[in-house]
Design a protein around this motif. Structure first.
Motif, PDB file in Angstrom:
ATOM      1  N   ASP A 130      36.330  40.091  41.123  1.00 29.19           N
ATOM      2  CA  ASP A 130      37.034  40.488  42.340  1.00 29.19           C
ATOM      3  C   ASP A 130      36.254  41.597  43.029  1.00 29.19           C
ATOM      4  O   ASP A 130      36.136  42.702  42.504  1.00 29.19           O
ATOM      5  CB  ASP A 130      38.451  40.965  41.991  1.00 29.19           C
ATOM      6  CG  ASP A 130      39.293  41.257  43.218  1.00 29.19           C
ATOM      7  OD1 ASP A 130      38.733  41.314  44.322  1.00 29.19           O
ATOM      8  OD2 ASP A 130      40.511  41.458  43.067  1.00 29.19           O
ATOM      9  N   SER A 131      35.719  41.304  44.212  1.00 25.71           N
ATOM     10  CA  SER A 131      34.895  42.295  44.907  1.00 25.71           C
ATOM     11  C   SER A 131      35.699  43.534  45.291  1.00 25.71           C
ATOM     12  O   SER A 131      35.134  44.623  45.455  1.00 25.71           O
ATOM     13  CB  SER A 131      34.286  41.671  46.169  1.00 25.71           C
ATOM     14  OG  SER A 131      35.308  41.230  47.050  1.00 25.71           O
ATOM     15  N   SER A 132      37.024  43.399  45.444  1.00 22.16           N
ATOM     16  CA  SER A 132      37.852  44.548  45.809  1.00 22.16           C
ATOM     17  C   SER A 132      37.893  45.598  44.711  1.00 22.16           C
ATOM     18  O   SER A 132      38.250  46.743  44.964  1.00 22.16           O
ATOM     19  CB  SER A 132      39.280  44.086  46.126  1.00 22.16           C
ATOM     20  OG  SER A 132      39.302  43.334  47.308  1.00 22.16           O
ATOM     21  N   GLN A 181      35.222  46.416  42.809  1.00 23.49           N
ATOM     22  CA  GLN A 181      33.911  47.023  42.610  1.00 23.49           C
ATOM     23  C   GLN A 181      33.810  48.308  43.419  1.00 23.49           C
ATOM     24  O   GLN A 181      34.197  48.356  44.581  1.00 23.49           O
ATOM     25  CB  GLN A 181      32.818  46.044  43.012  1.00 23.49           C
ATOM     26  CG  GLN A 181      32.816  44.766  42.178  1.00 23.49           C
ATOM     27  CD  GLN A 181      31.813  43.758  42.667  1.00 23.49           C
ATOM     28  OE1 GLN A 181      30.823  44.112  43.308  1.00 23.49           O
ATOM     29  NE2 GLN A 181      32.052  42.479  42.382  1.00 23.49           N
ATOM     30  N   SER A 233      35.718  48.802  52.220  1.00 22.85           N
ATOM     31  CA  SER A 233      34.300  48.513  52.019  1.00 22.85           C
ATOM     32  C   SER A 233      33.414  49.638  52.531  1.00 22.85           C
ATOM     33  O   SER A 233      32.331  49.873  51.999  1.00 22.85           O
ATOM     34  CB  SER A 233      33.928  47.197  52.709  1.00 22.85           C
ATOM     35  OG  SER A 233      34.178  47.286  54.099  1.00 22.85           O
ATOM     36  N   ASP A 259      33.620  41.889  37.330  1.00 20.91           N
ATOM     37  CA  ASP A 259      32.980  41.758  38.643  1.00 20.91           C
ATOM     38  C   ASP A 259      33.353  40.472  39.382  1.00 20.91           C
ATOM     39  O   ASP A 259      32.638  40.041  40.292  1.00 20.91           O
ATOM     40  CB  ASP A 259      31.449  41.846  38.529  1.00 20.91           C
ATOM     41  CG  ASP A 259      30.967  43.225  38.145  1.00 20.91           C
ATOM     42  OD1 ASP A 259      31.726  44.186  38.387  1.00 20.91           O
ATOM     43  OD2 ASP A 259      29.850  43.350  37.616  1.00 20.91           O
TER      44      ASP A 259
END
Length: 621
Positions: free
Chosen positions: A122-124, A126, A554, A120
């Protein structure tokens, strides 16, 4: 994850109660699942069973001789299943069982593994859509097992409520029976007169009647648009019209030739179109040649990579409208209508004898009238060769040299189509009647886009075996795309449907039941195959697709891996630097790729500045 809401939607997916057929190994696996308490939620598209035991699991089956293609499977991740699941868990016991039954377990590179290893950070990476993909190989039964990391939505539109296991799964269908069935199904015969055989001559009465029709079209209109697909029927129509125009010159007449480039055209057909355009411009400068193209955000590759659409299928023919109908419509509305519909005629190369479907379409469109009416401002249309057979078309083109000095020869055209043994994909149908075009594409037309996944186009294979072995890369690429972007068994489709949300509003989408769009892993695999096979893709389209992914990431809740970015950069011939997605300055990254870069113009300016600086330093010395 908390920004996304799992919700019920009313999308309809056909769910059956058993696989299309079983073999002994598949039956053993299903016996194990039932014994261990896996709930059964139905089968999707004949070969994909959905189960539940704490999480959802999907078992995609490749039975007997129908094994997964090696070039459709991503490289090894280097991860073993026991690094993902403890041996005493439901999943751990499942894969222990598979190993004990001599399955070879293989875990390819995938976004879920990246997220698992990333922790978790790297938000890309998730995503609420994560699923693991684990191949289990055996000689007569290979499985792709997908454990989903959510417990709410049954994947691929399966039933919410569990159902009974099929009791008849032990009744096996032998390979011999399947082979016999498939052999009978694949038998096809050409309509009479539709071979490429050359006759002694074209019937004189037929030819005279056709020339009268051509004269009628020429005399009654000031602007004549000849729709040319690159095939033999449209070539005949063009040649007959030009022969008449050259014998009856009239400076008030305008003749335009219109072709379509879908940007995924068969390279041989595209070459024919461009050679004809160049030849006509050199010999008859008063003829205008126009090649229409789809909008950049609606090309097939942008739809696949940027929008994540599944590759076109019989039930999802989004390509026909985007690649053929809309570009032609826009051209007609912007150009032809200004000339006045009463003075304009679109001339088609459509024939009744091509197929029963085409005959019904033309009869419905024209009826007993000579002219039809186009939906755009009621522009007139006509098809002067409606009653010709293919043999008659070939015979005329063989014995009548084209009315230009050199280039775009009929003999070359006939040789190409003889090698392909396919019919042309008609532009005429695409601009005359939307529904007929959508129904016909991939069904009756056996040569068109090299990336066509609608039907079983054998023309490319014939060309590879004969005169064009260099086309093999397109054949292989189409096979990869058709498999991983259409066949859910390869795991290239998410298995959940986006509902609502948009890049413009930046509101997260709700996620519900359905087949869904392409995974980021599937898109990455397609990009890597393009680079490996050297498939051409315009830079502007690549950037359009990449920007779509950035805008939709997103909103739609899919992960974007570094592998995907690297695959994009490879097609753009960019190299990663140490700074990515940090400066976020359009001066350093004008294309929004995440990599500092400069253009060839920038390089020239830098060299000039450096040369000036060096010159000034030299003068100071």
């Amino acid at each position: 994850m908390e920004h996304y809401e799992f919700t019920e939607n009313q999308i309809k997916v056909a769910v059956t109660e058993r696989l299309k057929h079983y073999n002994g190994t598949a039956t053993d696996v299903w016996d194990y699942l039932e014994k261990e308490g896996f709930l059964f939620h139905g089968v999707i598209r004949d070969w994909s069973g959905v189960f539940y035991h704490g999480f959802y699991y999907v078992f995609h089956h490749f039975l007997n001789d129908d094994q997964p293609q090696e070039d459709c499977i991503p490289p090894d991740s280097g991860i073993t299943w026991d690094k993902l699941f403890k041996r005493d868990t439901v999943a751990g016991k499942l894969f222990s069982f598979m190993e004990s039954n001599k399955f070879r377990i293989f875990i390819p590179e995938q976004a879920a593994i990246d997220a698992f290893l990333d922790g978790d950070m790297d938000s890309s990476l998730q995503s609420p859509k994560h699923k693991f993909q684990i191949y289990c190989f055996q000689d007569r039964c290979s499985l792709l097992v997908e454990p989903y990391l959510q417990q709410t939505i049954p994947p691929y539109g399966a039933h919410y409520e569990s159902i009974q296991y099929p009791e008849d799964r032990c009744q096996l269908i032998f390979d011999l029976d399947v082979l016999i069935t498939d052999t009978k199904k694949n038998k096809r015969t050409l309509p009479e007169g539709e071979s490429l055989d050359v006759l002694e001559k074209v019937d004189e009465d037929l030819l005279a009647a056709t020339r009268e029709r051509v004269k009628k079209i020429y005399d009654e209109h000031t602007l004549i648009g000849l729709l040319h697909s690159g095939g033999i029927d449209s070539r005949l129509t063009l040649q007959l019209m030009l022969e008449h125009a050259l014998k009856n010159p009239d400076p008030t007449k305008k003749i335009w030739v219109i072709s379509a480039d879908t940007l995924v055209e068969n390279p041989g057909v595209l070459k024919i179109i461009h050679e004809l355009r160049d030849t006509l411009r050199a010999n008859f400068p008063w003829i205008e040649y126009h090649i229409v193209e789809p909008k950049e955000d609606e090309t097939l590759m942008v739809c696949l990579i940027g929008r994540g659409y599944q590759s076109p299928s019989v039930n999802f023919k989004y390509c026909v409208r985007r690649l053929k109908i809309n570009p032609a419509r826009v051209f007609l509305e912007n150009v032809f209508v200004t000339e006045g519909s009463e003075e304009t005629c679109l001339v088609l190369g459509s024939r009744d004898n091509e197929s029963g479907t085409r005959k019904r379409s033309l009869t419905k469109f024209f009826g007993d009238d000579f002219y039809g009416s186009h939906p755009v401002s009621s522009i007139r249309t006509a098809s002067p060769i409606r009653d010709w057979t293919r043999q008659e078309v070939v015979t005329y083109l063989t014995y009548h040299r084209a009315p230009w000095r050199k280039g775009a020869r009929n003999t070359e055209l006939l040789s190409f189509y003889s090698g392909a043994a396919g019919t042309e994909c008609p532009l005429g149908a695409a601009v005359v009647n939307d529904n007929d075009a959508i129904m016909a594409c991939g069904k009756n037309s056996r040569m068109g886009c090299y990336l066509c996944t609608l039907g079983n186009d054998k023309s490319m294979g014939n060309l590879i075996k004969g005169t064009h072995p260099e086309y093999e890369k397109y054949y292989r690429f189409r096979s990869i795309v058709k498999n991983i972007a259409q066949d859910i068994r390869y795991g290239g489709i998410v298995g959940m449907q986006r509902k609502g949300g948009s890049a413009a509003s930046m509101l997260p989408a709700k996620i519900g039941r359905g087949i869904g769009d392409l995974t980021i892993d599937c898109r990455t695999h397609i990009l890597q195959a393009m680079k490996r096979l050297q498939i051409e893709w315009r830079e502007s389209e690549i950037l359009t697709a990449y920007h779509m992914v950035q805008q939709r990431e997103s909103v739609e809740g899919f992960p974007v891996t570094q592998r995907f970015r690297d695959a994009i950069y490879a097609l753009l011939n960019l190299k990663r630097s140490g700074f990515q997605r940090l400066l976020c300055n359009p001066v350093f990254d004008p294309y929004g790729t995440g990599i500092d870069q400069f253009t060839s113009e920038d390089a020239a300016i830098i060299q000039r500045i450096m040369a000036d600086k060096k010159s000034k330093l030299s003068s100071l010395k």
